[in-house]
Motif scaffolding. Structure first.
Motif, PDB file in Angstrom:
ATOM      1  N   SER A   1      34.865  38.315  33.752  1.00 43.75           N
ATOM      2  CA  SER A   1      34.504  37.809  35.068  1.00 43.75           C
ATOM      3  C   SER A   1      35.707  37.107  35.668  1.00 43.75           C
ATOM      4  CB  SER A   1      33.333  36.824  34.943  1.00 43.75           C
ATOM      5  OG  SER A   1      32.787  36.507  36.206  1.00 43.75           O
ATOM      6  N   PHE A   2      35.491  36.569  36.858  1.00 46.54           N
ATOM      7  CA  PHE A   2      36.506  35.772  37.526  1.00 46.54           C
ATOM      8  C   PHE A   2      36.046  34.325  37.491  1.00 46.54           C
ATOM      9  CE2 PHE A   2      40.113  35.382  40.300  1.00 46.54           C
ATOM     10  CZ  PHE A   2      39.830  34.299  41.108  1.00 46.54           C
TER      11      PHE A   2
ATOM     12  N   LEU B   1      39.982  36.950  43.799  1.00 41.91           N
ATOM     13  CA  LEU B   1      39.322  36.134  44.817  1.00 41.91           C
ATOM     14  C   LEU B   1      40.270  35.037  45.241  1.00 41.91           C
ATOM     15  CD1 LEU B   1      36.709  35.371  46.372  1.00 41.91           C
ATOM     16  CD2 LEU B   1      36.141  33.906  44.442  1.00 41.91           C
ATOM     17  N   THR B   2      40.486  34.954  46.517  1.00 42.11           N
ATOM     18  CA  THR B   2      41.384  33.939  47.055  1.00 42.11           C
ATOM     19  C   THR B   2      40.657  33.160  48.137  1.00 42.11           C
ATOM     20  OG1 THR B   2      43.295  35.352  46.612  1.00 42.11           O
ATOM     21  CG2 THR B   2      43.616  33.545  48.158  1.00 42.11           C
ATOM     22  N   PHE B   3      40.803  31.842  48.070  1.00 35.68           N
ATOM     23  CA  PHE B   3      40.170  30.977  49.053  1.00 35.68           C
ATOM     24  C   PHE B   3      41.176  30.555  50.115  1.00 35.68           C
ATOM     25  CE2 PHE B   3      35.892  29.716  47.828  1.00 35.68           C
ATOM     26  CZ  PHE B   3      35.798  30.254  46.557  1.00 35.68           C
ATOM     27  N   GLY B   4      40.672  30.351  51.318  1.00 34.24           N
ATOM     28  CA  GLY B   4      41.453  29.665  52.328  1.00 34.24           C
ATOM     29  C   GLY B   4      41.487  28.179  51.995  1.00 34.24           C
ATOM     30  N   SER B   5      42.242  27.441  52.758  1.00 33.47           N
ATOM     31  CA  SER B   5      42.421  26.016  52.470  1.00 33.47           C
ATOM     32  C   SER B   5      41.244  25.169  52.933  1.00 33.47           C
ATOM     33  CB  SER B   5      43.705  25.501  53.120  1.00 33.47           C
ATOM     34  OG  SER B   5      43.680  25.778  54.513  1.00 33.47           O
ATOM     35  N   GLY B   6      40.308  25.778  53.643  1.00 31.85           N
ATOM     36  CA  GLY B   6      39.113  25.053  54.053  1.00 31.85           C
ATOM     37  C   GLY B   6      39.242  24.433  55.432  1.00 31.85           C
TER      38      GLY B   6
ATOM     39  N   TRP C   1      33.474  24.115  38.004  1.00 32.63           N
ATOM     40  CA  TRP C   1      33.828  25.409  37.422  1.00 32.63           C
ATOM     41  C   TRP C   1      32.842  26.458  37.927  1.00 32.63           C
ATOM     42  CZ3 TRP C   1      38.116  26.611  34.755  1.00 32.63           C
ATOM     43  CH2 TRP C   1      38.885  25.554  34.243  1.00 32.63           C
ATOM     44  N   TYR C   2      33.413  27.530  38.477  1.00 34.99           N
ATOM     45  CA  TYR C   2      32.606  28.608  39.048  1.00 34.99           C
ATOM     46  C   TYR C   2      32.932  29.918  38.351  1.00 34.99           C
ATOM     47  CZ  TYR C   2      32.036  25.459  43.096  1.00 34.99           C
ATOM     48  OH  TYR C   2      31.753  24.408  43.923  1.00 34.99           O
ATOM     49  N   ARG C   3      31.990  30.830  38.496  1.00 32.38           N
ATOM     50  CA  ARG C   3      32.177  32.174  37.970  1.00 32.38           C
ATOM     51  C   ARG C   3      31.695  33.153  39.039  1.00 32.38           C
ATOM     52  NH1 ARG C   3      29.323  34.500  32.412  1.00 32.38           N
ATOM     53  NH2 ARG C   3      30.060  36.651  32.637  1.00 32.38           N
ATOM     54  N   GLN C   4      32.411  34.252  39.157  1.00 32.59           N
ATOM     55  CA  GLN C   4      32.004  35.258  40.133  1.00 32.59           C
ATOM     56  C   GLN C   4      31.739  36.570  39.430  1.00 32.59           C
ATOM     57  OE1 GLN C   4      34.835  36.958  42.873  1.00 32.59           O
ATOM     58  NE2 GLN C   4      33.329  37.067  44.506  1.00 32.59           N
TER      59      GLN C   4
END
Lengths: 115, 117
Positions: free
Chosen positions: B90-91, A103-108, B35-38
């Motif tokens: 998990s991620f 999972l990769t996020f954009g910079s927002g 902190w998150y989990r997917q």
């Protein structure tokens, strides 16, 4: 390497204006696409997601996004923004490579809606 | 801009062992870390919010004794998955508010893919 780009760092609109936030990714394989919103002082909330099927996805609060595979894009839209839409918006992409998913996020994009 | 460095990016561990995930804010102080989990085919779920110098705030349903969060300094927050089981695979990803004076918003770590075998 896979990447996600949000080119608009800060967008300022007046209430009732239409919104489109850009999101592009670089990856030729299978992707899952997300838009998240983070209101000031709060954690992330999911606006909408795309896994498969109709490339036009409708989310909460009147938001929608369209997956255009040929353009590697998943832009977020809303026809008429409200002051309460002021928040930071993140595009996120899950890239599938074999059994692994990254999972990769954009910079927002910081959206400010003026009353 | 602000950078949050998260390590490791991938880890495979045996069932019953513990795994520590680190998130460091580079060149800025992060008094708060999310902190998150997917889970597969799902969106991110907030697990907890860590605050430097105080106890973390856990979301409902998240086991405090299993997911230990420590925010001992202004630049480091850690998540330790204790006695890991395959269902913990998990991620995991962290996020910190950007520092004042710069661009508003939040910065994410690069994430950690945990596989428990």
């Amino acid at each position: 390497a896979q990447s996600v780009s949000q080119h608009n760092h800060h967008v300022i609109l007046s209430e009732a204006a239409s919104l489109e936030l850009g999101c592009n990714y670089s990856y030729g394989g299978t992707v899952n696409l997300f838009w998240y919103v983070q209101y000031p002082g709060q954690h992330l909330q999911l606006l909408l997601k795309y896994f498969s099927g109709d490339p036009l996805v409708k989310g909460i609060k009147g938001f929608e996004a369209e997956f255009i595979k040929s353009k590697f894009s998943f832009n977020l839209r809303k026809p008429s923004v409200q002051w309460s839409d002021t928040a930071e918006y993140f595009c996120a992409v899950t890239f599938s490579s074999g059994s692994a998913r990254q999972l990769t996020f954009g910079s927002g994009t910081q959206l400010t809606v003026l009353p | 801009g602000a950078v949050v460095s998260q390590h490791p990016s991938r880890v495979i561990c045996k069932s019953g062992t513990s795994v520590k995930i680190e998130c460091r804010s580079l060149d800025f102080q992060a008094t708060t870390m999310f902190w998150y989990r997917q889970f597969p085919k799902q969106s991110l779920m907030l697990m907890a919010t860590s605050n430097e110098g105080s106890k973390a705030t856990y979301e409902q349903g998240v086991e405090k004794d299993k997911f230990l969060i420590n925010h001992a300094s202004l630049t480091l927050s850690t998540l330790t998955v204790t006695s890991a089981h395959p269902e913990d695979s998990s991620f995991y990803i962290c996020s910190a508010p950007n520092p004042p004076g710069g661009r508003k918003g939040y910065t994410f770590g690069s994430g950690t893919r945990l596989t428990v075998v």
